[in-house]
Design a protein around this motif. Structure first.
Motif, short mmCIF file in Angstrom:
data_model
loop_
_atom_site.label_atom_id
_atom_site.label_comp_id
_atom_site.label_asym_id
_atom_site.label_seq_id
_atom_site.Cartn_x
_atom_site.Cartn_y
_atom_site.Cartn_z
N LYS A 175 0.86 -1.19 0.00
CA LYS A 175 0.00 0.00 0.00
C LYS A 175 0.89 1.23 0.00
N PHE B 223 0.61 5.62 -0.04
CA PHE B 223 -0.31 6.71 0.31
C PHE B 223 -0.08 7.94 -0.55
N HIS C 11 -3.98 4.55 -1.39
CA HIS C 11 -4.88 5.47 -0.68
C HIS C 11 -4.89 6.72 -1.54
N VAL D 86 -8.05 1.66 -2.47
CA VAL D 86 -8.67 1.30 -1.19
C VAL D 86 -9.72 2.33 -0.80
N HIS D 87 -10.60 1.93 0.04
CA HIS D 87 -11.67 2.74 0.66
C HIS D 87 -12.19 3.89 -0.21
ZN ZN Z 1 -5.97 4.64 3.65
#
Ligand code: ZN
Ligand code: URP
Ligand code: ZN
Length: 463
Positions: free
Chosen positions: A150, A152, A183, A238-239
């Motif tokens: 992941k 960011f 993200h 994500v999200h």
């Molecule tokens: Zn996140």
């Protein structure tokens, strides 16, 4: 040890049919009508029940240092709570602090999890710094079964990396077959808006939402897609929280770009009105991306139905209200970002999705179990009901009434984001690798029985 689950309705991502399931040891041995009871040491009667593959939550933050504190569930309490809700596998995030080696981060997270997890777990690696040998380290991680990373695009000065880093990482995964999770929010722009708000004395929780515009999410998703196209590597967003960001994903997928995205129950069911609750109550809903205007919700549900969104995860990152969220009493930027949810994902998606007619039962299974397994290198060991798969099975009672509340939940958090939500449909019995770990509201598993899952890098096999 063999177990026979009798007379249930088997539900996979593609089929629904009446059958029995025979478990031998840790795996499913057979799925067929009327398997003779003599074949099993133990029989579980499942008339009227649905038999689902165990839920897979690919986005949790257990025992994670963040925002000046640590998320309140560790691998013991978090995996137990997950099990109560029918989740038998989770993938958590190890963090590589800047200037350190991914190898050390992996060891740190293994220590956090071993002897604590009661369900199986994998790890993604959060990359904050490629340094001298970060790209080689990524290959090593893949060899260790950490087949996803992941990065960011938000939280400048903490976790955010620049586009060059993201592009380099993507170019590496184009070769080693791992999956990059992003993200996606434009952290630079948000930072300026946040500083402006604070200088104007706007310190209440609602400003967490008002300083993170939808366009900052959509722009980052757009940029992520461009980087995927240039590098030739798939990206998993994500999200995802908003219609504008979803439009970017849909357009890219329509052009054949390998973009995948998840959303979470909070974006489907809560809104910025919750952030605006009086007093400091809104702090319970401070996470990123923030809750959006209500009109986004039906668009996200449609996205799930139409496969513009492929996964529902929780982004479970709990902080207690009384002694953690309170850190931001006078300044919303100091409220630790995150909320509790790992226990409620299946209940909420079943009740508000399947029973409300927004998604089919098979799509539900696909979103909470099968596609997460496929994308993150666990299929068909996990995410499937078939001979040879792990016997991670949820015996789901479609008629069970359940009131979601912090008074009864098992997450180590003194509030629930879904307090007072009444749902119909709940996990009745949960099996992990053939072992009953939850039975009628009682934990029957064992702390530490969960295994680390070495996941496969999928290469081009996602499409
Ligand atoms: Zn996140
Ligand atoms: O607010 C959130 N989402 N906290 C967890 C960290 C992240 O960004 O996923
Ligand atoms: Zn997260």
């Amino acid at each position: 040890m063999s177990t026979l689950i009798r007379n249930g309705t088997v539900v996979t991502s593609t089929k629904t049919f009446h059958a029995d399931i025979l478990i031998e040891g840790e795996q499913i041995k057979d799925i067929a009508p009327a398997i003779p009871v003599e074949k099993a040491h133990r029989v579980i009667e499942a008339t009227g029940m649905l038999l689902l593959p165990g839920g897979i939550d690919v986005h949790t933050h257990l025992d994670m240092p963040f925002g000046g504190t640590t998320s309140s569930d560790d691998f013991e309490t978090g995996t137990k709570a997950a099990a109560f809700g029918g989740t038998t596998t989770l993938i958590d995030f190890a963090i590589q602090p800047k200037g350190t080696k991914m190898r050390d981060a992996l060891d740190t997270w293994w220590k956090k999890a071993e002897n604590k997890a009661s369900i199986d777990y994998g790890l993604h690696m959060i990359v904050t710094d490629l340094g001298e040998c970060g790209l080689e380290d990524m290959d090593d991680m893949v060899k260790e079964g950490v087949a996803s990373f992941k990065l960011f695009m938000a939280y400048p000065g903490v976790l955010m990396v620049d586009d060059a880093t993201i592009f380099q990482a993507l170019s590496r995964t184009a070769k080693n077959g791992a999956l990059i999770c992003l993200h996606a929010e434009n952290g630079g722009i948000i930072d300026v808006i946040v500083k402006r708000a604070i200088s104007e004395g706007k310190t209440a929780p609602i400003y967490h939402g008002l300083t993170r515009p939808v366009a900052a999410e959509a722009e980052a998703v757009h940029r992520a897609i461009a980087m995927s196209e240039i590098s030739g590597a798939p990206v998993y967003i994500v999200h995802l929280s908003s219609e504008e960001a979803l439009n970017e994903v849909r357009a890219a997928r329509d052009r054949g770009v390998p973009i995948f995205a998840e959303t979470c129950p909070q974006y489907l069911l809560l809104s910025i009105d919750d952030l605006a609750r009086p007093g400091f109550e809104g702090a319970k809903y401070v996470f990123t991306p923030p809750l959006r205007e209500k009109h986004n919700q039906p668009k996200l549900w449609d996205g799930l139905k139409d496969d513009h969104l492929q996964v529902v995860s929780t982004d479970h990152c709990p902080f207690c209200f009384e002694d953690q969220k309170i850190l931001g009493k006078d300044d919303f930027t100091k409220i630790p970002n995150g909320g509790p949810g790992v226990e409620n994902r299946l209940q909420l998606l079943y009740h508000h999705g399947v029973s409300a007619g927004k998604i089919s039962l098979n799509r539900f299974v696909e979103l909470v179990s099968t596609t997460p397994a496929r994308l993150f290198g666990l299929y068909p060991r996990k995410g499937e009901l078939a001979a040879g798969s792990d016997a991670d099975i949820v015996i789901w009672d479609p008629n069970a009434e359940h009131l979601i509340s912090s008074k009864t939940h098992h997450m180590r958090c003194d509030y629930s984001m879904f307090e007072g939500f009444q749902v119909k449909g709940n996990a009745h019995v949960v099996l992990s690798r053939g072992e009953v770990i939850v039975e009628q509201g009682k934990f029957q598993g064992r702390t530490g029985r969960g295994s680390f899952l070495r996941r496969e890098a999928r290469g081009g096999a996602w499409k």
